[in-house]
Design a protein around this motif. Structure first.
Motif, short mmCIF file in Angstrom:
data_model
loop_
_atom_site.label_atom_id
_atom_site.label_comp_id
_atom_site.label_asym_id
_atom_site.label_seq_id
_atom_site.Cartn_x
_atom_site.Cartn_y
_atom_site.Cartn_z
N PRO A 83 -24.78 22.89 15.39
CA PRO A 83 -24.94 24.31 15.72
C PRO A 83 -23.61 25.05 15.61
CG PRO A 83 -25.10 22.97 17.70
CD PRO A 83 -25.10 22.02 16.54
N LEU A 84 -23.63 26.21 14.97
CA LEU A 84 -22.41 26.96 14.71
C LEU A 84 -21.72 27.39 16.00
CD1 LEU A 84 -20.49 28.31 12.69
CD2 LEU A 84 -22.01 30.31 12.69
N PHE A 85 -22.50 27.86 16.98
CA PHE A 85 -21.91 28.41 18.20
C PHE A 85 -21.10 27.37 18.95
CE2 PHE A 85 -22.28 29.58 22.79
CZ PHE A 85 -21.50 30.73 22.73
N THR A 86 -21.69 26.19 19.18
CA THR A 86 -20.96 25.15 19.92
C THR A 86 -19.78 24.62 19.12
OG1 THR A 86 -22.56 23.51 19.13
CG2 THR A 86 -22.91 24.42 21.31
N THR A 87 -19.92 24.59 17.80
CA THR A 87 -18.81 24.14 16.95
C THR A 87 -17.63 25.10 17.06
OG1 THR A 87 -20.34 23.12 15.37
CG2 THR A 87 -18.10 23.56 14.60
N VAL A 88 -17.93 26.40 16.99
CA VAL A 88 -16.87 27.41 17.13
C VAL A 88 -16.21 27.31 18.50
CG1 VAL A 88 -16.40 29.89 17.29
CG2 VAL A 88 -17.86 29.01 15.46
N MET A 89 -17.00 27.10 19.55
CA MET A 89 -16.44 26.99 20.89
C MET A 89 -15.47 25.83 21.00
SD MET A 89 -19.65 27.80 23.42
CE MET A 89 -18.69 27.22 24.81
N GLN A 90 -15.88 24.68 20.47
CA GLN A 90 -15.04 23.49 20.57
C GLN A 90 -13.74 23.67 19.80
OE1 GLN A 90 -18.14 20.82 19.15
NE2 GLN A 90 -18.10 19.72 21.10
N VAL A 91 -13.84 24.17 18.58
CA VAL A 91 -12.64 24.33 17.74
C VAL A 91 -11.74 25.43 18.29
CG1 VAL A 91 -11.80 24.93 15.43
CG2 VAL A 91 -13.79 23.44 15.68
N ALA A 92 -12.33 26.54 18.74
CA ALA A 92 -11.54 27.68 19.23
C ALA A 92 -10.73 27.31 20.46
CB ALA A 92 -12.46 28.86 19.53
N SER A 93 -11.31 26.52 21.37
CA SER A 93 -10.58 26.15 22.59
C SER A 93 -9.37 25.29 22.25
CB SER A 93 -11.50 25.42 23.56
OG SER A 93 -11.94 24.17 23.03
N ARG A 94 -9.52 24.41 21.26
CA ARG A 94 -8.39 23.58 20.84
C ARG A 94 -7.32 24.43 20.15
NH1 ARG A 94 -9.98 18.16 19.75
NH2 ARG A 94 -11.41 17.45 21.38
N PHE A 95 -7.77 25.37 19.31
CA PHE A 95 -6.83 26.27 18.62
C PHE A 95 -6.03 27.07 19.64
CE2 PHE A 95 -7.69 27.02 13.92
CZ PHE A 95 -8.03 25.70 13.70
N LEU A 96 -6.71 27.51 20.69
CA LEU A 96 -6.02 28.27 21.73
C LEU A 96 -4.87 27.46 22.31
CD1 LEU A 96 -5.77 30.55 23.89
CD2 LEU A 96 -7.39 29.22 25.25
N LEU A 97 -5.12 26.17 22.56
CA LEU A 97 -4.07 25.34 23.17
C LEU A 97 -2.92 25.09 22.20
CD1 LEU A 97 -4.02 24.09 26.04
CD2 LEU A 97 -6.27 24.90 25.37
N VAL A 98 -3.23 24.68 20.96
CA VAL A 98 -2.14 24.28 20.07
C VAL A 98 -1.39 25.47 19.48
CG1 VAL A 98 -3.17 22.05 19.51
CG2 VAL A 98 -3.70 24.02 18.08
N TRP A 99 -2.11 26.57 19.20
CA TRP A 99 -1.46 27.72 18.57
C TRP A 99 -1.20 28.87 19.54
CZ3 TRP A 99 0.88 27.31 14.13
CH2 TRP A 99 0.44 26.36 13.18
N GLY A 100 -2.13 29.09 20.48
CA GLY A 100 -2.00 30.24 21.36
C GLY A 100 -1.18 30.01 22.60
#
Length: 229
Positions: A83-100
């Motif tokens: 599912p796109l929504f849960t995939t985006v959630m999982q990836v976005a939270s990791r991106f927030l940590l490593v990049w944000g």
């Protein structure tokens, strides 16, 4: 007479090229997360503390996680059924940590032990997940790997989520709170807002995995019963 139900269309056969690509993607991802796990465990066992750990693994973790953006494209274009929504959630939270957070405030990783626990949770989860998908696509899935895939999240998800939240909170009350130039002065409020979003987000991800677990474990149980008959 009631109209007859339309027969369900058969699922299209998977393209050998697509299957080969997904196997390769998952094998490479499992390998690089395995390297992150090995370096993290080695550094924790051999001393050096969070500072040495940061310099050992941050760059590789950052780019290995960045490569996971491909999973959003896989879901978006139907390469996989995730599912796109849960995939985006999982990836976005990791991106927030490593990049944000950690890319902007690297000292946080050097000062808090939850950076280590986050890396352990991430890397163990991903080694299991990518290995499971690679072997499943190859037509061979060891039962122990299936069990690990759909049971270890009970422990690893809370560790990972709590570690992520602690780092975001420390960023909000620490370096972000001392920013003096607009719009950076708004960053603490953004981080607090993200922490609030983590609550329903964690619930959605957790219940999604529990639903997947029930489905897979039920199927595994049925296969076991048929095998013993």
């Amino acid at each position: 007479m009631a109209p007859s139900k339309k027969a369900a269309a058969p699922k299209p056969a998977s393209s050998p090229i697509k299957t080969a690509y997904l196997i390769l993607y998952n094998v490479i991802s499992a390998f690089f997360w395995g390297v992150v796990l090995e370096k993290t465990v080695f550094r924790l066992l051999n001393g050096g503390g969070p500072v040495a750990l940061f310099y050992d693994v941050f760059e590789q973790t950052k780019w290995t996680q960045t490569a996971a953006a491909m999973e959003i494209l896989h879901s978006l274009f139907g390469v996989v059924r995730a599912p796109l929504f849960t995939t985006v959630m999982q990836v976005a939270s990791r991106f927030l940590l490593v990049w944000g957070v950690l890319f902007i405030y690297p000292d946080l990783a050097k000062e808090t032990p939850t950076y280590s626990s986050m890396l352990i949770a991430w890397s163990v989860t991903e080694v299991i997940r990518y290995s499971y998908f690679a072997l499943s696509l190859s037509g061979f899935t060891p039962r122990i790997l299936t069990w690990l895939r759909y049971n270890t999240f009970f422990v690893l998800y809370p560790i990972g989520i709590l570690s992520e939240c602690s780092i975001i909170y420390l960023a909000a009350v620490g370096p972000a709170a001392h920013e003096t130039e607009y719009p950076w002065t708004q960053l603490p409020y953004i981080l607090y807002g993200i922490l609030v979003i983590y609550v329903p987000g964690a619930y959605i991800l957790y219940t999604h995995m529990m639903a997947q677990r029930r489905k897979v474990m039920r199927s595994l149980k049925t296969k076991n019963e048929k095998a013993t008959q």
